[in-house]
Design an enzyme around this catalytic site. Structure first.
Site, short mmCIF file in Angstrom:
data_model
loop_
_atom_site.label_atom_id
_atom_site.label_comp_id
_atom_site.label_asym_id
_atom_site.label_seq_id
_atom_site.Cartn_x
_atom_site.Cartn_y
_atom_site.Cartn_z
N ASP A 255 1.33 -3.70 -1.11
CA ASP A 255 2.20 -2.58 -0.80
C ASP A 255 3.59 -2.86 -1.39
O ASP A 255 3.70 -3.22 -2.56
CB ASP A 255 2.23 -2.37 0.72
CG ASP A 255 2.86 -1.04 1.13
OD1 ASP A 255 2.13 -0.04 1.14
OD2 ASP A 255 4.06 -1.02 1.44
N TYR A 401 11.75 3.37 1.08
CA TYR A 401 11.16 4.45 0.29
C TYR A 401 12.25 5.27 -0.40
O TYR A 401 12.15 5.57 -1.60
CB TYR A 401 10.31 5.36 1.19
CG TYR A 401 9.01 4.74 1.61
CD1 TYR A 401 7.82 5.03 0.95
CD2 TYR A 401 8.97 3.85 2.68
CE1 TYR A 401 6.62 4.45 1.33
CE2 TYR A 401 7.77 3.26 3.08
CZ TYR A 401 6.60 3.56 2.40
OH TYR A 401 5.43 2.98 2.78
N HIS A 456 -6.28 -1.27 2.48
CA HIS A 456 -4.87 -1.54 2.15
C HIS A 456 -4.32 -2.78 2.84
O HIS A 456 -3.28 -3.28 2.43
CB HIS A 456 -4.04 -0.31 2.56
CG HIS A 456 -2.63 -0.36 2.07
ND1 HIS A 456 -2.29 -0.35 0.73
CD2 HIS A 456 -1.44 -0.40 2.74
CE1 HIS A 456 -0.98 -0.39 0.60
NE2 HIS A 456 -0.44 -0.42 1.80
#
Length: 481
Positions: A255, A401, A456
């Site tokens: 990630d 983000y 993930h």
């Protein structure tokens, strides 16, 4: 007197030219498509890397505040949550307001209220925080100030070999988590990496493991001014390894940890011994990825074909739209949803655990309990949530983000260090491009390790398989010496 024009000869030349161009143009176009990566590198050369990456020092404390005194101290730290904070948590859980689950829809609408009640019940009546706190504290934790941020990290050294015949080479590795994970997400890898493995003969290897919390995550400070994105974090973590006197090291990341890991490998190839990443599409610039998608749709398959067409954007568009809503929020207004999550532990659990369900296997959206207990221990999942809750870091974690997508630090520079890419079957759609897309951006690619299962969060779901990939990378690199 002018000579008459030989129209027949002119038409013949024009016809020959048309035939020539009709034949040669597709051939040249085909060669261009087939060798488009080489042509892109030729006609769009990369600038000096020093002009692209942020190698200079920064200060991430609040604007206008007095800069902290330079302090290279590495201070032991221990997690201790007060009884007052634990009672506050229990009061909030008891007073949770629940919605009504949409009948028969399982996780299609998100985390359903009936399942959230079960999570909260377990959290209140069965979950033992003191036991989990002791589990976290079994390894040594530290903090050190870098660029105005107190960076938290775990450091674990392998036990000394009791076999005098074994020559054990200890090599550092930095393990990097992402969102909505934490340093705890990587805990199951520690014994698998600190236990020596044979390289050849009496030569063995073991890792000294460093697991930092990303800035703004867990117990690392969040930046107090805009701009902190993965290349900046890479610089901070390289400084951390320097401060620990670990000159050369391996890197693993998933990630956001993968984005930071790729930046570390690009920025400091003289120090990174090797790189293993799970979400490895970070190395491919979005513009070129889109260009390749267009080629796939428009060109004949004999000119442009790939071994994994199911990874193309056109085949994943609907899944990406369904699963990326959180990303649009966190990349634009992270503090808004963060305010709600910071105030409600049940809301925080629903928001995070929904990702652990769907990102582990997209089919889990159709299962009543999201299949969480099939892949993870509920206590482990709640401990990861507790890291966010007791640190109050959910807002600062989500800001990464916005900082990243505002800066667009995907630069197109290739990774030059030895690399192994861990490809788990149910990784988030779009995170990993087809093999043919990524190979040009990993110049010393050992292999792309294909796993038939896993999603993930492989460090929690399939730690043995992930550790095997990391060992395969290390053995390949160390055997070159």
């Amino acid at each position: 007197m002018a000579k008459p024009v030989n129209t027949k000869r002119g038409r013949s030349l024009l016809g020959s030219s048309l035939i020539f161009f009709t034949l040669i143009t597709p051939i040249l176009l085909g060669l261009a498509v087939y060798n488009h990566d080489c042509l892109l590198e030729k006609f769009f050369p990369l600038p000096d890397i020093k002009t692209v990456f942020p190698f200079g020092d920064e200060e991430w404390s609040a604007p206008g505040s007095k800069p902290a005194k330079a302090d290279d101290a590495v201070v032991p730290w221990k997690l201790q949550v007060s009884n007052k904070d634990l009672e506050d948590l229990k009061d909030r859980l008891r007073n949770t307001r629940y919605g009504t689950a949409m009948s028969g829809q399982n996780f299609v609408y998100g985390f359903p209220a009936d399942q959230l009640k079960k999570i909260v019940d377990h959290w209140l009546n069965k979950y033992d925080w003191k036991k989990q706190e002791a589990l976290i504290n079994q390894y040594d934790h530290f903090k050190t100030n870098i660029e105005g941020l107190n960076i938290h990290f775990v450091r674990v050294q392998p036990a000394k070999s009791t076999d005098p015949k074994r020559n054990v080479r200890v090599t550092p590795i930095i393990l990097l988590h992402g969102w909505p994970g934490s340093f705890f997400e990587l805990y199951k890898l520690i014994p698998l990496l600190t236990t020596p493995q044979q390289i050849s003969g009496n030569d063995y290897a073991a890792f000294e493991v460093i697991i930092p919390s990303l800035p703004g995550y867990g117990f690392s400070d969040g930046a107090q001014k805009p701009g902190l994105h993965p290349p900046h974090i890479a610089r901070i973590f390289n400084k951390l390894m320097t401060r620990l006197k670990l000159d050369k090291y391996f890197v693993h990341g998933g990630d956001w940890g993968g984005a930071v890991g790729v930046s570390l490998a690009k920025m400091y190839p003289d120090r990174v011994l090797g790189l293993d990443v799970t979400a490895y599409g970070w190395a491919v610039p979005p513009g070129r990825s889109l260009f390749k998608n267009i080629l796939y749709l428009t060109m004949p398959k004999f000119l442009f074909n790939v071994s994994e067409p199911h990874r193309f954007l056109i085949h994943n568009f609907l899944a990406l739209m369904r699963e990326s809503g959180y990303m649009h929020i966190q990349a634009t207004k992270p503090d808004t949803v963060g305010a709600a999550l910071l105030d409600s532990p049940a809301g925080l659990a629903g928001y995070i655990l929904e990702k652990f369900s769907t990102w582990t296997n997209p089919d889990n959206i159709n299962k009543p309990d999201g299949a969480l207990s099939e892949y993870f221990s509920l206590d482990d999942l709640l401990t990861n949530i507790m890291v966010y809750w007791v640190s109050g870091s959910i807002i600062t974690s989500q800001r990464l983000y916005k900082e990243t997508f505002s800066a667009d630090p995907n630069d197109g520079f290739p990774v030059l260090v030895p690399s192994l890419l861990s490809d788990f079957r149910h990784e988030i759609p779009g995170a990993n491009s087809p093999d043919e897309f990524v190979r040009p951006y990993y110049k010393d690619l050992i292999t792309i390790s294909k796993h038939k299962s896993g999603g993930h969060f492989p460090a929690m779901e399939l730690p043995i398989e992930l550790a095997a990939d990391i060992w395969a990378l290390a053995k390949n690199v160390l055997s070159r010496d």
